[in-house]
Motif scaffolding. Structure first.
Motif, PDB file in Angstrom:
ATOM      1  N   GLN A  71       0.851  -1.181   0.095  1.00 25.70           N
ATOM      2  CA  GLN A  71       0.098   0.042   0.116  1.00 25.70           C
ATOM      3  C   GLN A  71       0.874   1.038   0.120  1.00 25.70           C
ATOM      4  O   GLN A  71       0.584   2.235  -0.716  1.00 25.70           O
ATOM      5  CB  GLN A  71      -1.074   0.123   1.152  1.00 25.70           C
ATOM      6  CG  GLN A  71      -1.915   1.243   1.200  1.00 25.70           C
ATOM      7  CD  GLN A  71      -2.664   1.192   2.426  1.00 25.70           C
ATOM      8  OE1 GLN A  71      -2.499   0.400   3.526  1.00 25.70           O
ATOM      9  NE2 GLN A  71      -3.661   2.188   2.682  1.00 25.70           N
ATOM     10  N   ARG A  72       1.788   1.229   0.740  1.00 28.67           N
ATOM     11  CA  ARG A  72       2.753   2.392   0.840  1.00 28.67           C
ATOM     12  C   ARG A  72       3.552   2.711  -0.510  1.00 28.67           C
ATOM     13  O   ARG A  72       3.491   3.934  -1.045  1.00 28.67           O
ATOM     14  CB  ARG A  72       3.930   2.246   1.935  1.00 28.67           C
ATOM     15  CG  ARG A  72       4.627   3.289   2.134  1.00 28.67           C
ATOM     16  CD  ARG A  72       6.098   3.050   3.169  1.00 28.67           C
ATOM     17  NE  ARG A  72       6.984   1.874   2.500  1.00 28.67           N
ATOM     18  CZ  ARG A  72       7.761   2.337   1.324  1.00 28.67           C
ATOM     19  NH1 ARG A  72       7.980   3.502   0.924  1.00 28.67           N
ATOM     20  NH2 ARG A  72       8.642   1.640   0.991  1.00 28.67           N
ATOM     21  N   GLU A  75       0.850   3.955  -3.056  1.00 19.86           N
ATOM     22  CA  GLU A  75       0.279   5.193  -2.831  1.00 19.86           C
ATOM     23  C   GLU A  75       1.355   6.178  -3.376  1.00 19.86           C
ATOM     24  O   GLU A  75       1.143   7.255  -4.039  1.00 19.86           O
ATOM     25  CB  GLU A  75       0.050   5.425  -1.305  1.00 19.86           C
ATOM     26  CG  GLU A  75      -1.216   4.897  -0.857  1.00 19.86           C
ATOM     27  CD  GLU A  75      -1.192   5.013   0.659  1.00 19.86           C
ATOM     28  OE1 GLU A  75      -0.576   5.715   1.238  1.00 19.86           O
ATOM     29  OE2 GLU A  75      -2.603   4.861   0.975  1.00 19.86           O
ATOM     30  N   GLU A  76       2.858   6.015  -2.935  1.00 15.26           N
ATOM     31  CA  GLU A  76       3.833   6.693  -3.539  1.00 15.26           C
ATOM     32  C   GLU A  76       3.960   6.893  -5.134  1.00 15.26           C
ATOM     33  O   GLU A  76       4.065   7.886  -5.666  1.00 15.26           O
ATOM     34  CB  GLU A  76       5.278   6.505  -2.939  1.00 15.26           C
ATOM     35  CG  GLU A  76       5.252   6.593  -1.277  1.00 15.26           C
ATOM     36  CD  GLU A  76       6.720   6.183  -0.824  1.00 15.26           C
ATOM     37  OE1 GLU A  76       7.649   5.775  -1.751  1.00 15.26           O
ATOM     38  OE2 GLU A  76       6.928   6.631   0.291  1.00 15.26           O
ATOM     39  N   ASP A  78       1.349   6.369  -7.180  1.00 10.96           N
ATOM     40  CA  ASP A  78       0.212   7.101  -7.555  1.00 10.96           C
ATOM     41  C   ASP A  78       0.227   8.637  -7.382  1.00 10.96           C
ATOM     42  O   ASP A  78      -0.118   9.352  -8.313  1.00 10.96           O
ATOM     43  CB  ASP A  78      -0.956   6.412  -6.884  1.00 10.96           C
ATOM     44  CG  ASP A  78      -1.656   4.949  -7.378  1.00 10.96           C
ATOM     45  OD1 ASP A  78      -0.933   4.795  -8.239  1.00 10.96           O
ATOM     46  OD2 ASP A  78      -2.172   4.519  -6.699  1.00 10.96           O
ATOM     47  N   ILE A  79       0.931   9.101  -6.131  1.00 13.38           N
ATOM     48  CA  ILE A  79       0.982  10.201  -6.097  1.00 13.38           C
ATOM     49  C   ILE A  79       2.016  10.704  -6.987  1.00 13.38           C
ATOM     50  O   ILE A  79       1.704  11.994  -7.668  1.00 13.38           O
ATOM     51  CB  ILE A  79       1.763  10.631  -4.672  1.00 13.38           C
ATOM     52  CG1 ILE A  79       0.553  10.397  -3.595  1.00 13.38           C
ATOM     53  CG2 ILE A  79       2.006  11.910  -4.345  1.00 13.38           C
ATOM     54  CD1 ILE A  79       1.292  10.046  -1.978  1.00 13.38           C
ATOM     55  N   ASN A 101      -6.147  16.445  -2.565  1.00 11.36           N
ATOM     56  CA  ASN A 101      -6.010  14.858  -2.557  1.00 11.36           C
ATOM     57  C   ASN A 101      -5.877  14.496  -1.119  1.00 11.36           C
ATOM     58  O   ASN A 101      -5.562  13.183  -0.947  1.00 11.36           O
ATOM     59  CB  ASN A 101      -4.940  14.493  -3.285  1.00 11.36           C
ATOM     60  CG  ASN A 101      -4.861  14.875  -5.018  1.00 11.36           C
ATOM     61  OD1 ASN A 101      -5.758  14.021  -5.741  1.00 11.36           O
ATOM     62  ND2 ASN A 101      -4.479  15.785  -5.434  1.00 11.36           N
ATOM     63  N   GLN A 102      -6.093  15.143  -0.044  1.00 11.75           N
ATOM     64  CA  GLN A 102      -5.901  14.583   1.336  1.00 11.75           C
ATOM     65  C   GLN A 102      -6.916  13.640   1.696  1.00 11.75           C
ATOM     66  O   GLN A 102      -6.981  12.740   2.714  1.00 11.75           O
ATOM     67  CB  GLN A 102      -5.864  15.704   2.317  1.00 11.75           C
ATOM     68  CG  GLN A 102      -7.314  16.586   2.212  1.00 11.75           C
ATOM     69  CD  GLN A 102      -7.124  17.857   3.287  1.00 11.75           C
ATOM     70  OE1 GLN A 102      -6.256  18.082   3.982  1.00 11.75           O
ATOM     71  NE2 GLN A 102      -8.287  18.369   3.471  1.00 11.75           N
ATOM     72  N   VAL A 104      -7.679  11.154  -0.415  1.00 12.12           N
ATOM     73  CA  VAL A 104      -7.158  10.063  -1.062  1.00 12.12           C
ATOM     74  C   VAL A 104      -5.944   9.305  -0.391  1.00 12.12           C
ATOM     75  O   VAL A 104      -5.843   8.164  -0.300  1.00 12.12           O
ATOM     76  CB  VAL A 104      -6.965  10.321  -2.526  1.00 12.12           C
ATOM     77  CG1 VAL A 104      -6.521   9.056  -3.425  1.00 12.12           C
ATOM     78  CG2 VAL A 104      -8.119  11.007  -3.142  1.00 12.12           C
ATOM     79  N   TRP A 105      -4.865  10.375  -0.189  1.00  7.86           N
ATOM     80  CA  TRP A 105      -3.702   9.875   0.462  1.00  7.86           C
ATOM     81  C   TRP A 105      -3.487  10.595   1.835  1.00  7.86           C
ATOM     82  O   TRP A 105      -3.859  11.714   2.039  1.00  7.86           O
ATOM     83  CB  TRP A 105      -2.504  10.092  -0.589  1.00  7.86           C
ATOM     84  CG  TRP A 105      -2.717   9.237  -1.806  1.00  7.86           C
ATOM     85  CD1 TRP A 105      -2.918   8.014  -2.086  1.00  7.86           C
ATOM     86  CD2 TRP A 105      -3.000   9.869  -3.065  1.00  7.86           C
ATOM     87  NE1 TRP A 105      -2.792   7.620  -3.415  1.00  7.86           N
ATOM     88  CE2 TRP A 105      -2.918   8.831  -4.044  1.00  7.86           C
ATOM     89  CE3 TRP A 105      -2.750  11.153  -3.647  1.00  7.86           C
ATOM     90  CZ2 TRP A 105      -3.139   9.057  -5.683  1.00  7.86           C
ATOM     91  CZ3 TRP A 105      -2.833  11.303  -5.190  1.00  7.86           C
ATOM     92  CH2 TRP A 105      -3.108  10.256  -5.960  1.00  7.86           C
ATOM     93  N   ARG A 109       2.354  11.551   3.770  1.00  3.75           N
ATOM     94  CA  ARG A 109       2.962  10.845   2.651  1.00  3.75           C
ATOM     95  C   ARG A 109       3.164  11.611   1.606  1.00  3.75           C
ATOM     96  O   ARG A 109       4.193  11.631   0.907  1.00  3.75           O
ATOM     97  CB  ARG A 109       2.462   9.585   2.438  1.00  3.75           C
ATOM     98  CG  ARG A 109       2.856   8.833   1.126  1.00  3.75           C
ATOM     99  CD  ARG A 109       2.425   7.374   1.612  1.00  3.75           C
ATOM    100  NE  ARG A 109       2.849   6.711   2.731  1.00  3.75           N
ATOM    101  CZ  ARG A 109       2.352   5.766   3.181  1.00  3.75           C
ATOM    102  NH1 ARG A 109       1.417   4.963   2.708  1.00  3.75           N
ATOM    103  NH2 ARG A 109       2.866   5.141   4.528  1.00  3.75           N
ATOM    104  N   MET A 110       2.171  12.705   1.131  1.00  5.91           N
ATOM    105  CA  MET A 110       2.361  13.477  -0.095  1.00  5.91           C
ATOM    106  C   MET A 110       3.380  14.461   0.375  1.00  5.91           C
ATOM    107  O   MET A 110       3.991  15.016  -0.633  1.00  5.91           O
ATOM    108  CB  MET A 110       0.996  14.058  -0.331  1.00  5.91           C
ATOM    109  CG  MET A 110      -0.366  13.323  -0.744  1.00  5.91           C
ATOM    110  SD  MET A 110      -1.515  13.917  -1.231  1.00  5.91           S
ATOM    111  CE  MET A 110      -2.241  14.229   0.035  1.00  5.91           C
TER     112      MET A 110
END
Length: 383
Positions: A71-72, A75-76, A78-79, A101-102, A104-105, A109-110
């Motif tokens: 997942q980590r 997510e990175e 996709d960001i 996008n907060q 969503v992720w 991390r963003m």
């Protein structure tokens, strides 16, 4: 009772009622309609002390760790994919991207991926508007006022003229952009609706015809699928309900909504009821119920198919009613962290409460199991 066959999924959940919920073996065996000897055998095979359980626990822990890592990384990735070009933009635009996008992720991390500090982002949130943004909001307020005064029929050209008459200095393209962003547009012509032609495609006729009160068990069954929300993702539940007593006689829970989900639920119903005559099985027109395997399974076991009309949920009202009860009385009152937690809780509701204890209005305030028992006693007294 001895000729009953139970699927492995049923046995595992029955064992959990003893090992995790604290119910006695005799109580669980009595409610599920099985013997204590069988339940002890299931505990020995599927209980916490079994090697199979230990292996499964270790495997589940490793799977959870790998899922978290996946997942980590996902997510990175996709960001980066969605923020393509944002890294070259000013910091305030990166802040705006994070704010948009907060949901969503995770924010931190963003911030890590976009090379900014979280404290800077949270400081920007307190006062994010620049002088140009405040000017745009002011113009947008005037645009909305003029658009509403026109009855919602003006386009950007006429709105631009109104702004110029009010002495506002702006460009026509800016007016067009602001109106497009807010979904404001001129009145368009109406399209004449096209009449429907041809005949409706009927896969299987609605043989049940909303006859929801048969006079004996194993005459009419209804089946349907619903979904349960967990932090791991959706858990899909398929049930088979006997219309005579509203008893759930078959169920299956899986992480994917496939034809195996409905076939396993119907197979459990056949194992538990062993109908001697043809049973009418009613469903909707979902892809799982219109598959070739479903039709073949019904024919192999001497079952007759019936389907709701397309888009008509009232033709399968009893199954919909059960799902409404399940979610109102149990699911909506809890938050499930994992699918396994949801699976165990739903099993307890269906097999330990709904079937054996919950009073039902259509059963003269008797539980489904008690209602069927009273029916059998009446038959014995007549003969």
């Amino acid at each position: 009772m001895s000729n009953k066959r139970y699927p492995e999924e049923f046995k595992v959940e029955a064992v959990k009622q003893v090992t995790e919920k604290g119910h006695s073996v005799a109580d669980v065996a009595n409610r599920l309609g099985t013997t204590t000897h069988s339940l002890y055998a299931w505990i020995k095979r599927y209980g916490p002390d079994s090697s199979q359980y230990q292996a499964k626990s270790d495997e589940s822990a490793e799977i959870r760790r790998l899922k978290k890592e996946l997942q980590r990384v996902t997510e990175e990735r996709d960001i980066f994919k969605k923020s393509r070009g944002v890294l070259r933009k000013p910091v305030r635009l990166r802040y705006a991207f994070i704010k948009a996008n907060q949901a969503v992720w995770p924010v931190r991390r963003m911030c890590k991926v976009l090379s900014i500090h979280p404290s800077g982002y949270y400081a920007w949130l307190k006062q994010p508007d620049s002088r140009q943004e405040k000017r745009r909001k002011y113009l947008l307020g005037l645009i909305k006022q003029f658009w509403l005064e026109s009855g919602g029929v003006y386009g950007y050209r006429k709105i631009y003229s109104d702004l110029r008459d009010e002495g506002e200095c702006c460009g026509i393209n800016q007016v067009h952009r602001l109106m497009k962003r807010e979904g404001l547009q001129s009145q368009r012509g109406y399209r004449k609706p096209r009449p429907k032609v041809g005949t409706e495609n009927v896969v299987v006729a609605n043989k049940l015809a909303r006859e929801f009160n048969p006079t004996a068990p194993n005459q009419s069954w209804v089946t349907d699928i619903t979904y349960i929300k967990t932090h791991e993702g959706w858990l899909y539940l398929a049930v088979v309900v006997d219309l005579f007593s509203r008893r759930v006689i078959g169920w299956s829970m899986k992480s994917r909504i496939t034809k195996e989900l409905v076939l396993d639920a119907l197979l459990m119903a056949i194992w538990r009821r062993s109908p001697s005559e043809k049973v009418l099985v009613h469903s909707d027109q979902g892809s799982q119920y219109t598959s070739h395997d479903w039709d073949k399974f019904l024919k192999q076991h001497g079952l007759e198919s019936s389907m709701s009309r397309r888009g008509n949920c009232h033709d399968n009202a009893v199954a919909e009613s059960f799902f409404q009860l399940l979610k109102r009385e149990r699911v909506k009152r809890k938050i499930y962290s994992t699918r396994e937690e949801a699976r165990m809780d739903i099993f307890e509701y269906v097999e330990m409460f709904y079937n054996v204890k919950r009073r039902h209005g259509s059963n003269n305030q008797l539980s489904p199991v008690e209602y069927e028992k009273r029916y059998e006693e009446r038959l014995i007294s007549v003969y």
